[in-house]
Structure formats: structure tokens, C-alpha cells
Design an enzyme around this catalytic site. Sequence first.
Site, PDB file in Angstrom:
ATOM      1  N   GLU A 116     -32.324 -10.020  62.501  1.00 41.66           N
ATOM      2  CA  GLU A 116     -32.588 -10.977  63.582  1.00 41.66           C
ATOM      3  C   GLU A 116     -32.503 -10.254  64.922  1.00 41.66           C
ATOM      4  OE1 GLU A 116     -29.618 -13.978  64.771  1.00 41.66           O
ATOM      5  OE2 GLU A 116     -31.212 -15.458  64.668  1.00 41.66           O
TER       6      GLU A 116
ATOM      7  N   GLU B 275     -24.213 -22.984  60.938  1.00 34.23           N
ATOM      8  CA  GLU B 275     -25.650 -22.791  61.158  1.00 34.23           C
ATOM      9  C   GLU B 275     -25.813 -21.470  61.887  1.00 34.23           C
ATOM     10  OE1 GLU B 275     -28.174 -24.099  59.929  1.00 34.23           O
ATOM     11  OE2 GLU B 275     -27.203 -25.815  59.003  1.00 34.23           O
TER      12      GLU B 275
ATOM     13  N   LYS C  40     -15.598 -26.205  71.898  1.00 34.67           N
ATOM     14  CA  LYS C  40     -15.520 -24.877  72.534  1.00 34.67           C
ATOM     15  C   LYS C  40     -16.975 -24.436  72.745  1.00 34.67           C
ATOM     16  CE  LYS C  40     -15.534 -20.340  72.589  1.00 34.67           C
ATOM     17  NZ  LYS C  40     -16.601 -20.061  73.534  1.00 34.67           N
TER      18      LYS C  40
ATOM     19  N   CYS D 161     -33.206 -20.193  67.270  1.00 37.73           N
ATOM     20  CA  CYS D 161     -32.866 -19.779  65.908  1.00 37.73           C
ATOM     21  C   CYS D 161     -34.049 -19.981  64.965  1.00 37.73           C
ATOM     22  CB  CYS D 161     -31.657 -20.545  65.405  1.00 37.73           C
ATOM     23  SG  CYS D 161     -31.840 -22.313  65.617  1.00 37.73           S
TER      24      CYS D 161
HETATM   25  P1  NAP Z   1     -22.090 -16.183  68.686  1.00 37.07           P
HETATM   26  O1  NAP Z   1     -21.851 -14.955  69.492  1.00 37.07           O
HETATM   27  O2  NAP Z   1     -21.778 -16.167  67.251  1.00 37.07           O
HETATM   28  O3  NAP Z   1     -21.266 -17.337  69.419  1.00 37.07           O
HETATM   29  C1  NAP Z   1     -21.301 -18.677  68.985  1.00 37.07           C
HETATM   30  C2  NAP Z   1     -20.021 -19.372  69.438  1.00 37.07           C
HETATM   31  O4  NAP Z   1     -18.918 -18.805  68.737  1.00 37.07           O
HETATM   32  C3  NAP Z   1     -19.719 -19.196  70.922  1.00 37.07           C
HETATM   33  O5  NAP Z   1     -19.130 -20.364  71.418  1.00 37.07           O
HETATM   34  C4  NAP Z   1     -18.709 -18.060  70.900  1.00 37.07           C
HETATM   35  O6  NAP Z   1     -17.865 -17.983  72.031  1.00 37.07           O
HETATM   36  C5  NAP Z   1     -17.922 -18.428  69.676  1.00 37.07           C
HETATM   37  N1  NAP Z   1     -17.103 -17.335  69.163  1.00 37.07           N
HETATM   38  C6  NAP Z   1     -17.248 -16.014  69.349  1.00 37.07           C
HETATM   39  N2  NAP Z   1     -16.263 -15.343  68.705  1.00 37.07           N
HETATM   40  C7  NAP Z   1     -15.487 -16.265  68.106  1.00 37.07           C
HETATM   41  C8  NAP Z   1     -14.326 -16.206  67.299  1.00 37.07           C
HETATM   42  N3  NAP Z   1     -13.764 -15.056  66.962  1.00 37.07           N
HETATM   43  N4  NAP Z   1     -13.786 -17.362  66.857  1.00 37.07           N
HETATM   44  C9  NAP Z   1     -14.358 -18.538  67.151  1.00 37.07           C
HETATM   45  N5  NAP Z   1     -15.472 -18.656  67.933  1.00 37.07           N
HETATM   46  C10 NAP Z   1     -16.014 -17.538  68.391  1.00 37.07           C
HETATM   47  O7  NAP Z   1     -23.620 -16.660  68.807  1.00 37.07           O
HETATM   48  P2  NAP Z   1     -24.492 -16.831  70.123  1.00 37.07           P
HETATM   49  O8  NAP Z   1     -24.835 -15.482  70.642  1.00 37.07           O
HETATM   50  O9  NAP Z   1     -23.858 -17.809  71.049  1.00 37.07           O
HETATM   51  O10 NAP Z   1     -25.794 -17.532  69.536  1.00 37.07           O
HETATM   52  C11 NAP Z   1     -26.858 -16.835  68.992  1.00 37.07           C
HETATM   53  C12 NAP Z   1     -26.845 -16.922  67.486  1.00 37.07           C
HETATM   54  O11 NAP Z   1     -26.799 -18.298  67.115  1.00 37.07           O
HETATM   55  C13 NAP Z   1     -28.096 -16.385  66.827  1.00 37.07           C
HETATM   56  O12 NAP Z   1     -27.741 -15.649  65.692  1.00 37.07           O
HETATM   57  C14 NAP Z   1     -28.868 -17.639  66.439  1.00 37.07           C
HETATM   58  O13 NAP Z   1     -29.748 -17.479  65.341  1.00 37.07           O
HETATM   59  C15 NAP Z   1     -27.763 -18.566  66.111  1.00 37.07           C
HETATM   60  N6  NAP Z   1     -28.202 -19.960  66.184  1.00 37.07           N
HETATM   61  C16 NAP Z   1     -28.369 -20.637  65.024  1.00 37.07           C
HETATM   62  C17 NAP Z   1     -28.805 -21.947  65.056  1.00 37.07           C
HETATM   63  C18 NAP Z   1     -28.971 -22.724  63.788  1.00 37.07           C
HETATM   64  O14 NAP Z   1     -29.016 -23.948  63.850  1.00 37.07           O
HETATM   65  N7  NAP Z   1     -29.046 -22.078  62.638  1.00 37.07           N
HETATM   66  C19 NAP Z   1     -29.062 -22.563  66.281  1.00 37.07           C
HETATM   67  C20 NAP Z   1     -28.882 -21.832  67.445  1.00 37.07           C
HETATM   68  C21 NAP Z   1     -28.435 -20.528  67.398  1.00 37.07           C
HETATM   69  P3  NAP Z   1     -18.218 -16.983  73.248  1.00 37.07           P
HETATM   70  O15 NAP Z   1     -19.496 -17.472  73.798  1.00 37.07           O
HETATM   71  O16 NAP Z   1     -17.049 -17.162  74.146  1.00 37.07           O
HETATM   72  O17 NAP Z   1     -18.326 -15.611  72.670  1.00 37.07           O
END
Ligand code: NAP
Length: 481
Positions: free
Chosen positions: A383, A248, A173, A282
Site C-alpha cells: 500500500e 479496518e 482518540k 483506503c
Molecule cells: P495509523 O498510523 O495506523 O493511525 C490510525 C490511528 O491509530 C491514529 O489515531 C493513530 O494516532 C492511532 N495510533 C497510532 N499508534 C497507536 C498505538 N500504538 N496505539 C493505539 N493507537 C495508535 O493510520 P493513518 O496513517 O492514520 O491512516 C492511514 C491508514 O488507514 C492506511 O493504511 C489506510 O488504508 C487505512 N484506512 C483504512 C480504512 C478502512 O476502512 N479500511 C479507512 C481509512 C484509512 P496518531 O495519529 O496519534 O499516530
Amino acid sequence: MSAKLYANYINGEWVEGAKFENRNPANTDEVVGLHTAGTAEEMARAVEAASAAYPKWASMAGPARGALLYKAAEILDSRFEQIAEDMTREEGKTLPEAKGEVRRSINIFRYFAGEGARMGGFIVPSERDRVHMFAIRRPVGVVGLITPWNFPSAIPAWKLAPALICGNTVVMKPASAAPLSAWRLIEACHDAGMPKGVVNFVAGAGSAVGNALVDAPAVKAVSFTGSCGIGHKLHERASKRRIRIQLEMGGKNPTIVLADADFGAAVENVVNAAFFSTGQKCTATSRAIVEESIYDRFVEAVAARTRRLKVGDGMQAGVDIGPAVDEGAMNTILGYIEKGRAEAGEPVCGGRRLTGGEYDKGWFVEPTVFAGVTEEMVIAREEIFGPVLAIMKARDFAHAMEIANGSEFGLSASVQTSNLSRSLEFVYGMEAGLLTVNLPSAGVEYQLPFGGTKDSSFGPKEQGPAALEFYSDFKTVYMKY
Ligand code: NAP
């Protein structure tokens, strides 16, 4: 020209349905593509397909699975320029950064393809006479992969390739803000001839298809990268079913700058880590913690270097920094800048949305530097995930370490110093999963474990040999002969 439609992929078939737009954040007039908004029912079908394909894929010889991954890597390589351009247009990062990421995805596929012929277990001597004992790795089953938009190719690749080589079947997904780069990986798997059902792809809103994936009874493990808020919710859901989950999540990464550092290199490293990819890594540096004797000079040098960064459409040569990924992300960043203003005063540079001319078509924010930031301020704790740097003052190295560790996050951290002892004290004392010395805090390679500690992560590490831990299980055998 009408936008191309990218279908979901279930059981080896391209499946169309309701559509959602993928727009270019540097030019919102451009629709990069239309993606298929999957439903919970489609997710259930994808999991069913993965489940049906599992026994055959799991029992295929590892090198044969590897050969398919090598083939997919070749296909990605042959489409290298197109995939990189797609990424810049959907996510906003500059074309050179996108090319670097696509190269990394290809390397990840090749690295794990090789693992198919290498994957070792244990063989150790028994205490008993004529007993042969060993442990072999076995796949886990159907694995769900939920990925973010900021590394829209590399993160899906570093989950997909190890999952497949271990013998699992997969349902992915992707992030709704940048689904095309992940779709390109699936297309390459299809074109490489992966058996139907081994790889499945269902785009759509996280709340609809993401939850359906985690809740599907046949799913045995979920690997998630994204925000802490979503990650923690998924953790609860997965724990109720007692399935494996790997998370992560976010960071508030510090770079400590000591007075004995190579000053020019430290400035470059901090500016690079804070602002490249629009600060949407990140592992980006969001706190520079600087020894007081060089503090004022460092703030001035970082501000001067930051003012020279060119913000614009990442497809244009000479642009250093692209837009925020979408309007919501831009507004979040601008909201944090306002909080920073209220707490720390006017930033030493940046601090506004960029407007006028081409900027009006995208979500551009000036790279922003706040000085005089102290530990209790929101911009030192939360963050931001954008081009905002907080510069903090430390009395000495010990104080800098105290500030650096005073965060609930523990993803990456960096120190800039020419002192070997300080470097090693940092390595042993810093509470983070990824450390750099005299390099930017961001910028990782695929051959070593990756992941954080504290609130940034949960479960085994990703990438390198460590990736196999999450995607496989040991079976232990004792044989009397
Ligand atoms: P996000 O909003 O948490 O979304 C991540 C994924 O989860 C997307 O595919 C999203 O789908 C999905 N999602 C959202 N709601 C969900 C639910 N209720 N159930 C299951 N899946 C769901 O994060 P993002 O904005 O894409 O990414 C930014 C964040 O990622 C930042 O906090 C960053 O630090 C973190 N990050 C961490 C790492 C690491 O390795 N530690 C690497 C990269 C990024 P939708 O897009 O359809 O909402």
C-alpha cells in the site's frame, strides 16, 4: 492571529493541557489549530467518565438517544461550511470533497438516529407450548474509537453514531494529523446536550493515549481504522484482554479494465479512484489491470488525463488534487516512486515532488502513473497511500482476476466491462469486501455494510445495518406463560 485552542473533552468538560499543532499541509505557514495532547492519566479519566455514564445512557429509550443524535446532526448542518473548510485546511482534500464528506457525516448521524426507534431483535415461535421466546439487542459497554486522518469526519461519525445509538458510551482518540474534524463532531454532541460522560475525546499521540485506551479495564470494545501495522498490534493487546476489536486497515485495490468496457468511462473511473483525495483513500485504486488488446491505448489515455489534473491548495476553485497529509506521508510516497523507477523504469507521467511558488509551502506530489508493472514489484504489492497508479497487463479476464486476487489485501475492487457475465463472475470471484462495476473503486454510501476481507479487515463490518453487530450484543429470553 493566534491559533485557536481545541481542548479535550472528558465527562462533559473541556480539558486543556500541553498542546500540539495542526498545520495546513497545503500551506505549512498556517496553524489550523492547537490541540490538546492528552496523557494516559487523562485517558483513564475519560474511560472512568464513560463507565459512570453508561448505566443511565444504556437504559435510556432508543428514540430518546436518537433525538440527541438528530439534534447533533442539525447542529453539524448549521456549521456545514465551517466544518468543511476546517477539513480542507487540516487534511488537504479539496473543498468539494470535504463538503461531500461533511454531508455524509450528517447523513450518518441521521441514519443511526432513526435506528434508535427501529432497532429490532428476533421473535420466533417456540417448539414448546406456551413459551414466548425472543432476542433483544443490548449495548456492549464503554467503547474506544481510534480513527485515521484520511476521512477525518466520516470515519469518526460512522463509529460514533452507531456506538451511541446502541447505548454504549464512548471515548474517541482521533488521528493527530487531522483532529479538528472529529473534534467538531464532539462539539456538536456537547451542544446537542448529550449527558456528561457519554462522549469523551482525548487527542494525543497514538502510542501514549491509544494504548492506554485499549488497555483500560472498563473498555469492552475497540473499533480501529488505520494502518495494518498499528491494527495488528492493537489486535494482540485487545485479544489478551478478550475484548471485542474491529479493524479496518489498508488495501492494494485493483481495477480490472476489460476490452469491452466503455473506454472513456473506464479512464475517468480509474483516474478518479487513483488520484482524487491525493490517492489517500483506503479504497483508492492503486493497480489498474488492463486487458492486453487495449493496454497501450489505455496507458496513453490515463497518462493524458492525469497530466490535466490540477494539483494545489484544495481551498482554490478548480484544484483537483491537494497535498499529501504531511511531510512523512509525502516522503513515503516519494520513496515508493523511487522504488517504482528502479523496478518499472521512468513513470509515464508525474514522479516528482512539486516545487516552486506556493508549492514550496506544502507537501505536493505529482500524480504518477507507472506502466509495465508486474506482480512481483513492490509498487504492485504494498500500500502506497498516495497518488501513484501501477498499470499492469493481463492476457484476458481470468488472468486479470488472478492478478487482482494475488494480494494479501482485500478491501475494494472494481471491474470496467459491458459484459454482464464478466461482471457477475467478478462479483462472485473477487476477494474483496467492497466491489464496484463501472464505477470508481472508491466512493461508498453509508446505508450498506462497509469493510474488507483478508488482511484488510478483522471483525464485523461497519456502516449500514451491519454496524449494529459490533456495537451490540444479543440477550436471548425464554418465557413460559
Ligand atoms: P495509523 O498510523 O495506523 O493511525 C490510525 C490511528 O491509530 C491514529 O489515531 C493513530 O494516532 C492511532 N495510533 C497510532 N499508534 C497507536 C498505538 N500504538 N496505539 C493505539 N493507537 C495508535 O493510520 P493513518 O496513517 O492514520 O491512516 C492511514 C491508514 O488507514 C492506511 O493504511 C489506510 O488504508 C487505512 N484506512 C483504512 C480504512 C478502512 O476502512 N479500511 C479507512 C481509512 C484509512 P496518531 O495519529 O496519534 O499516530
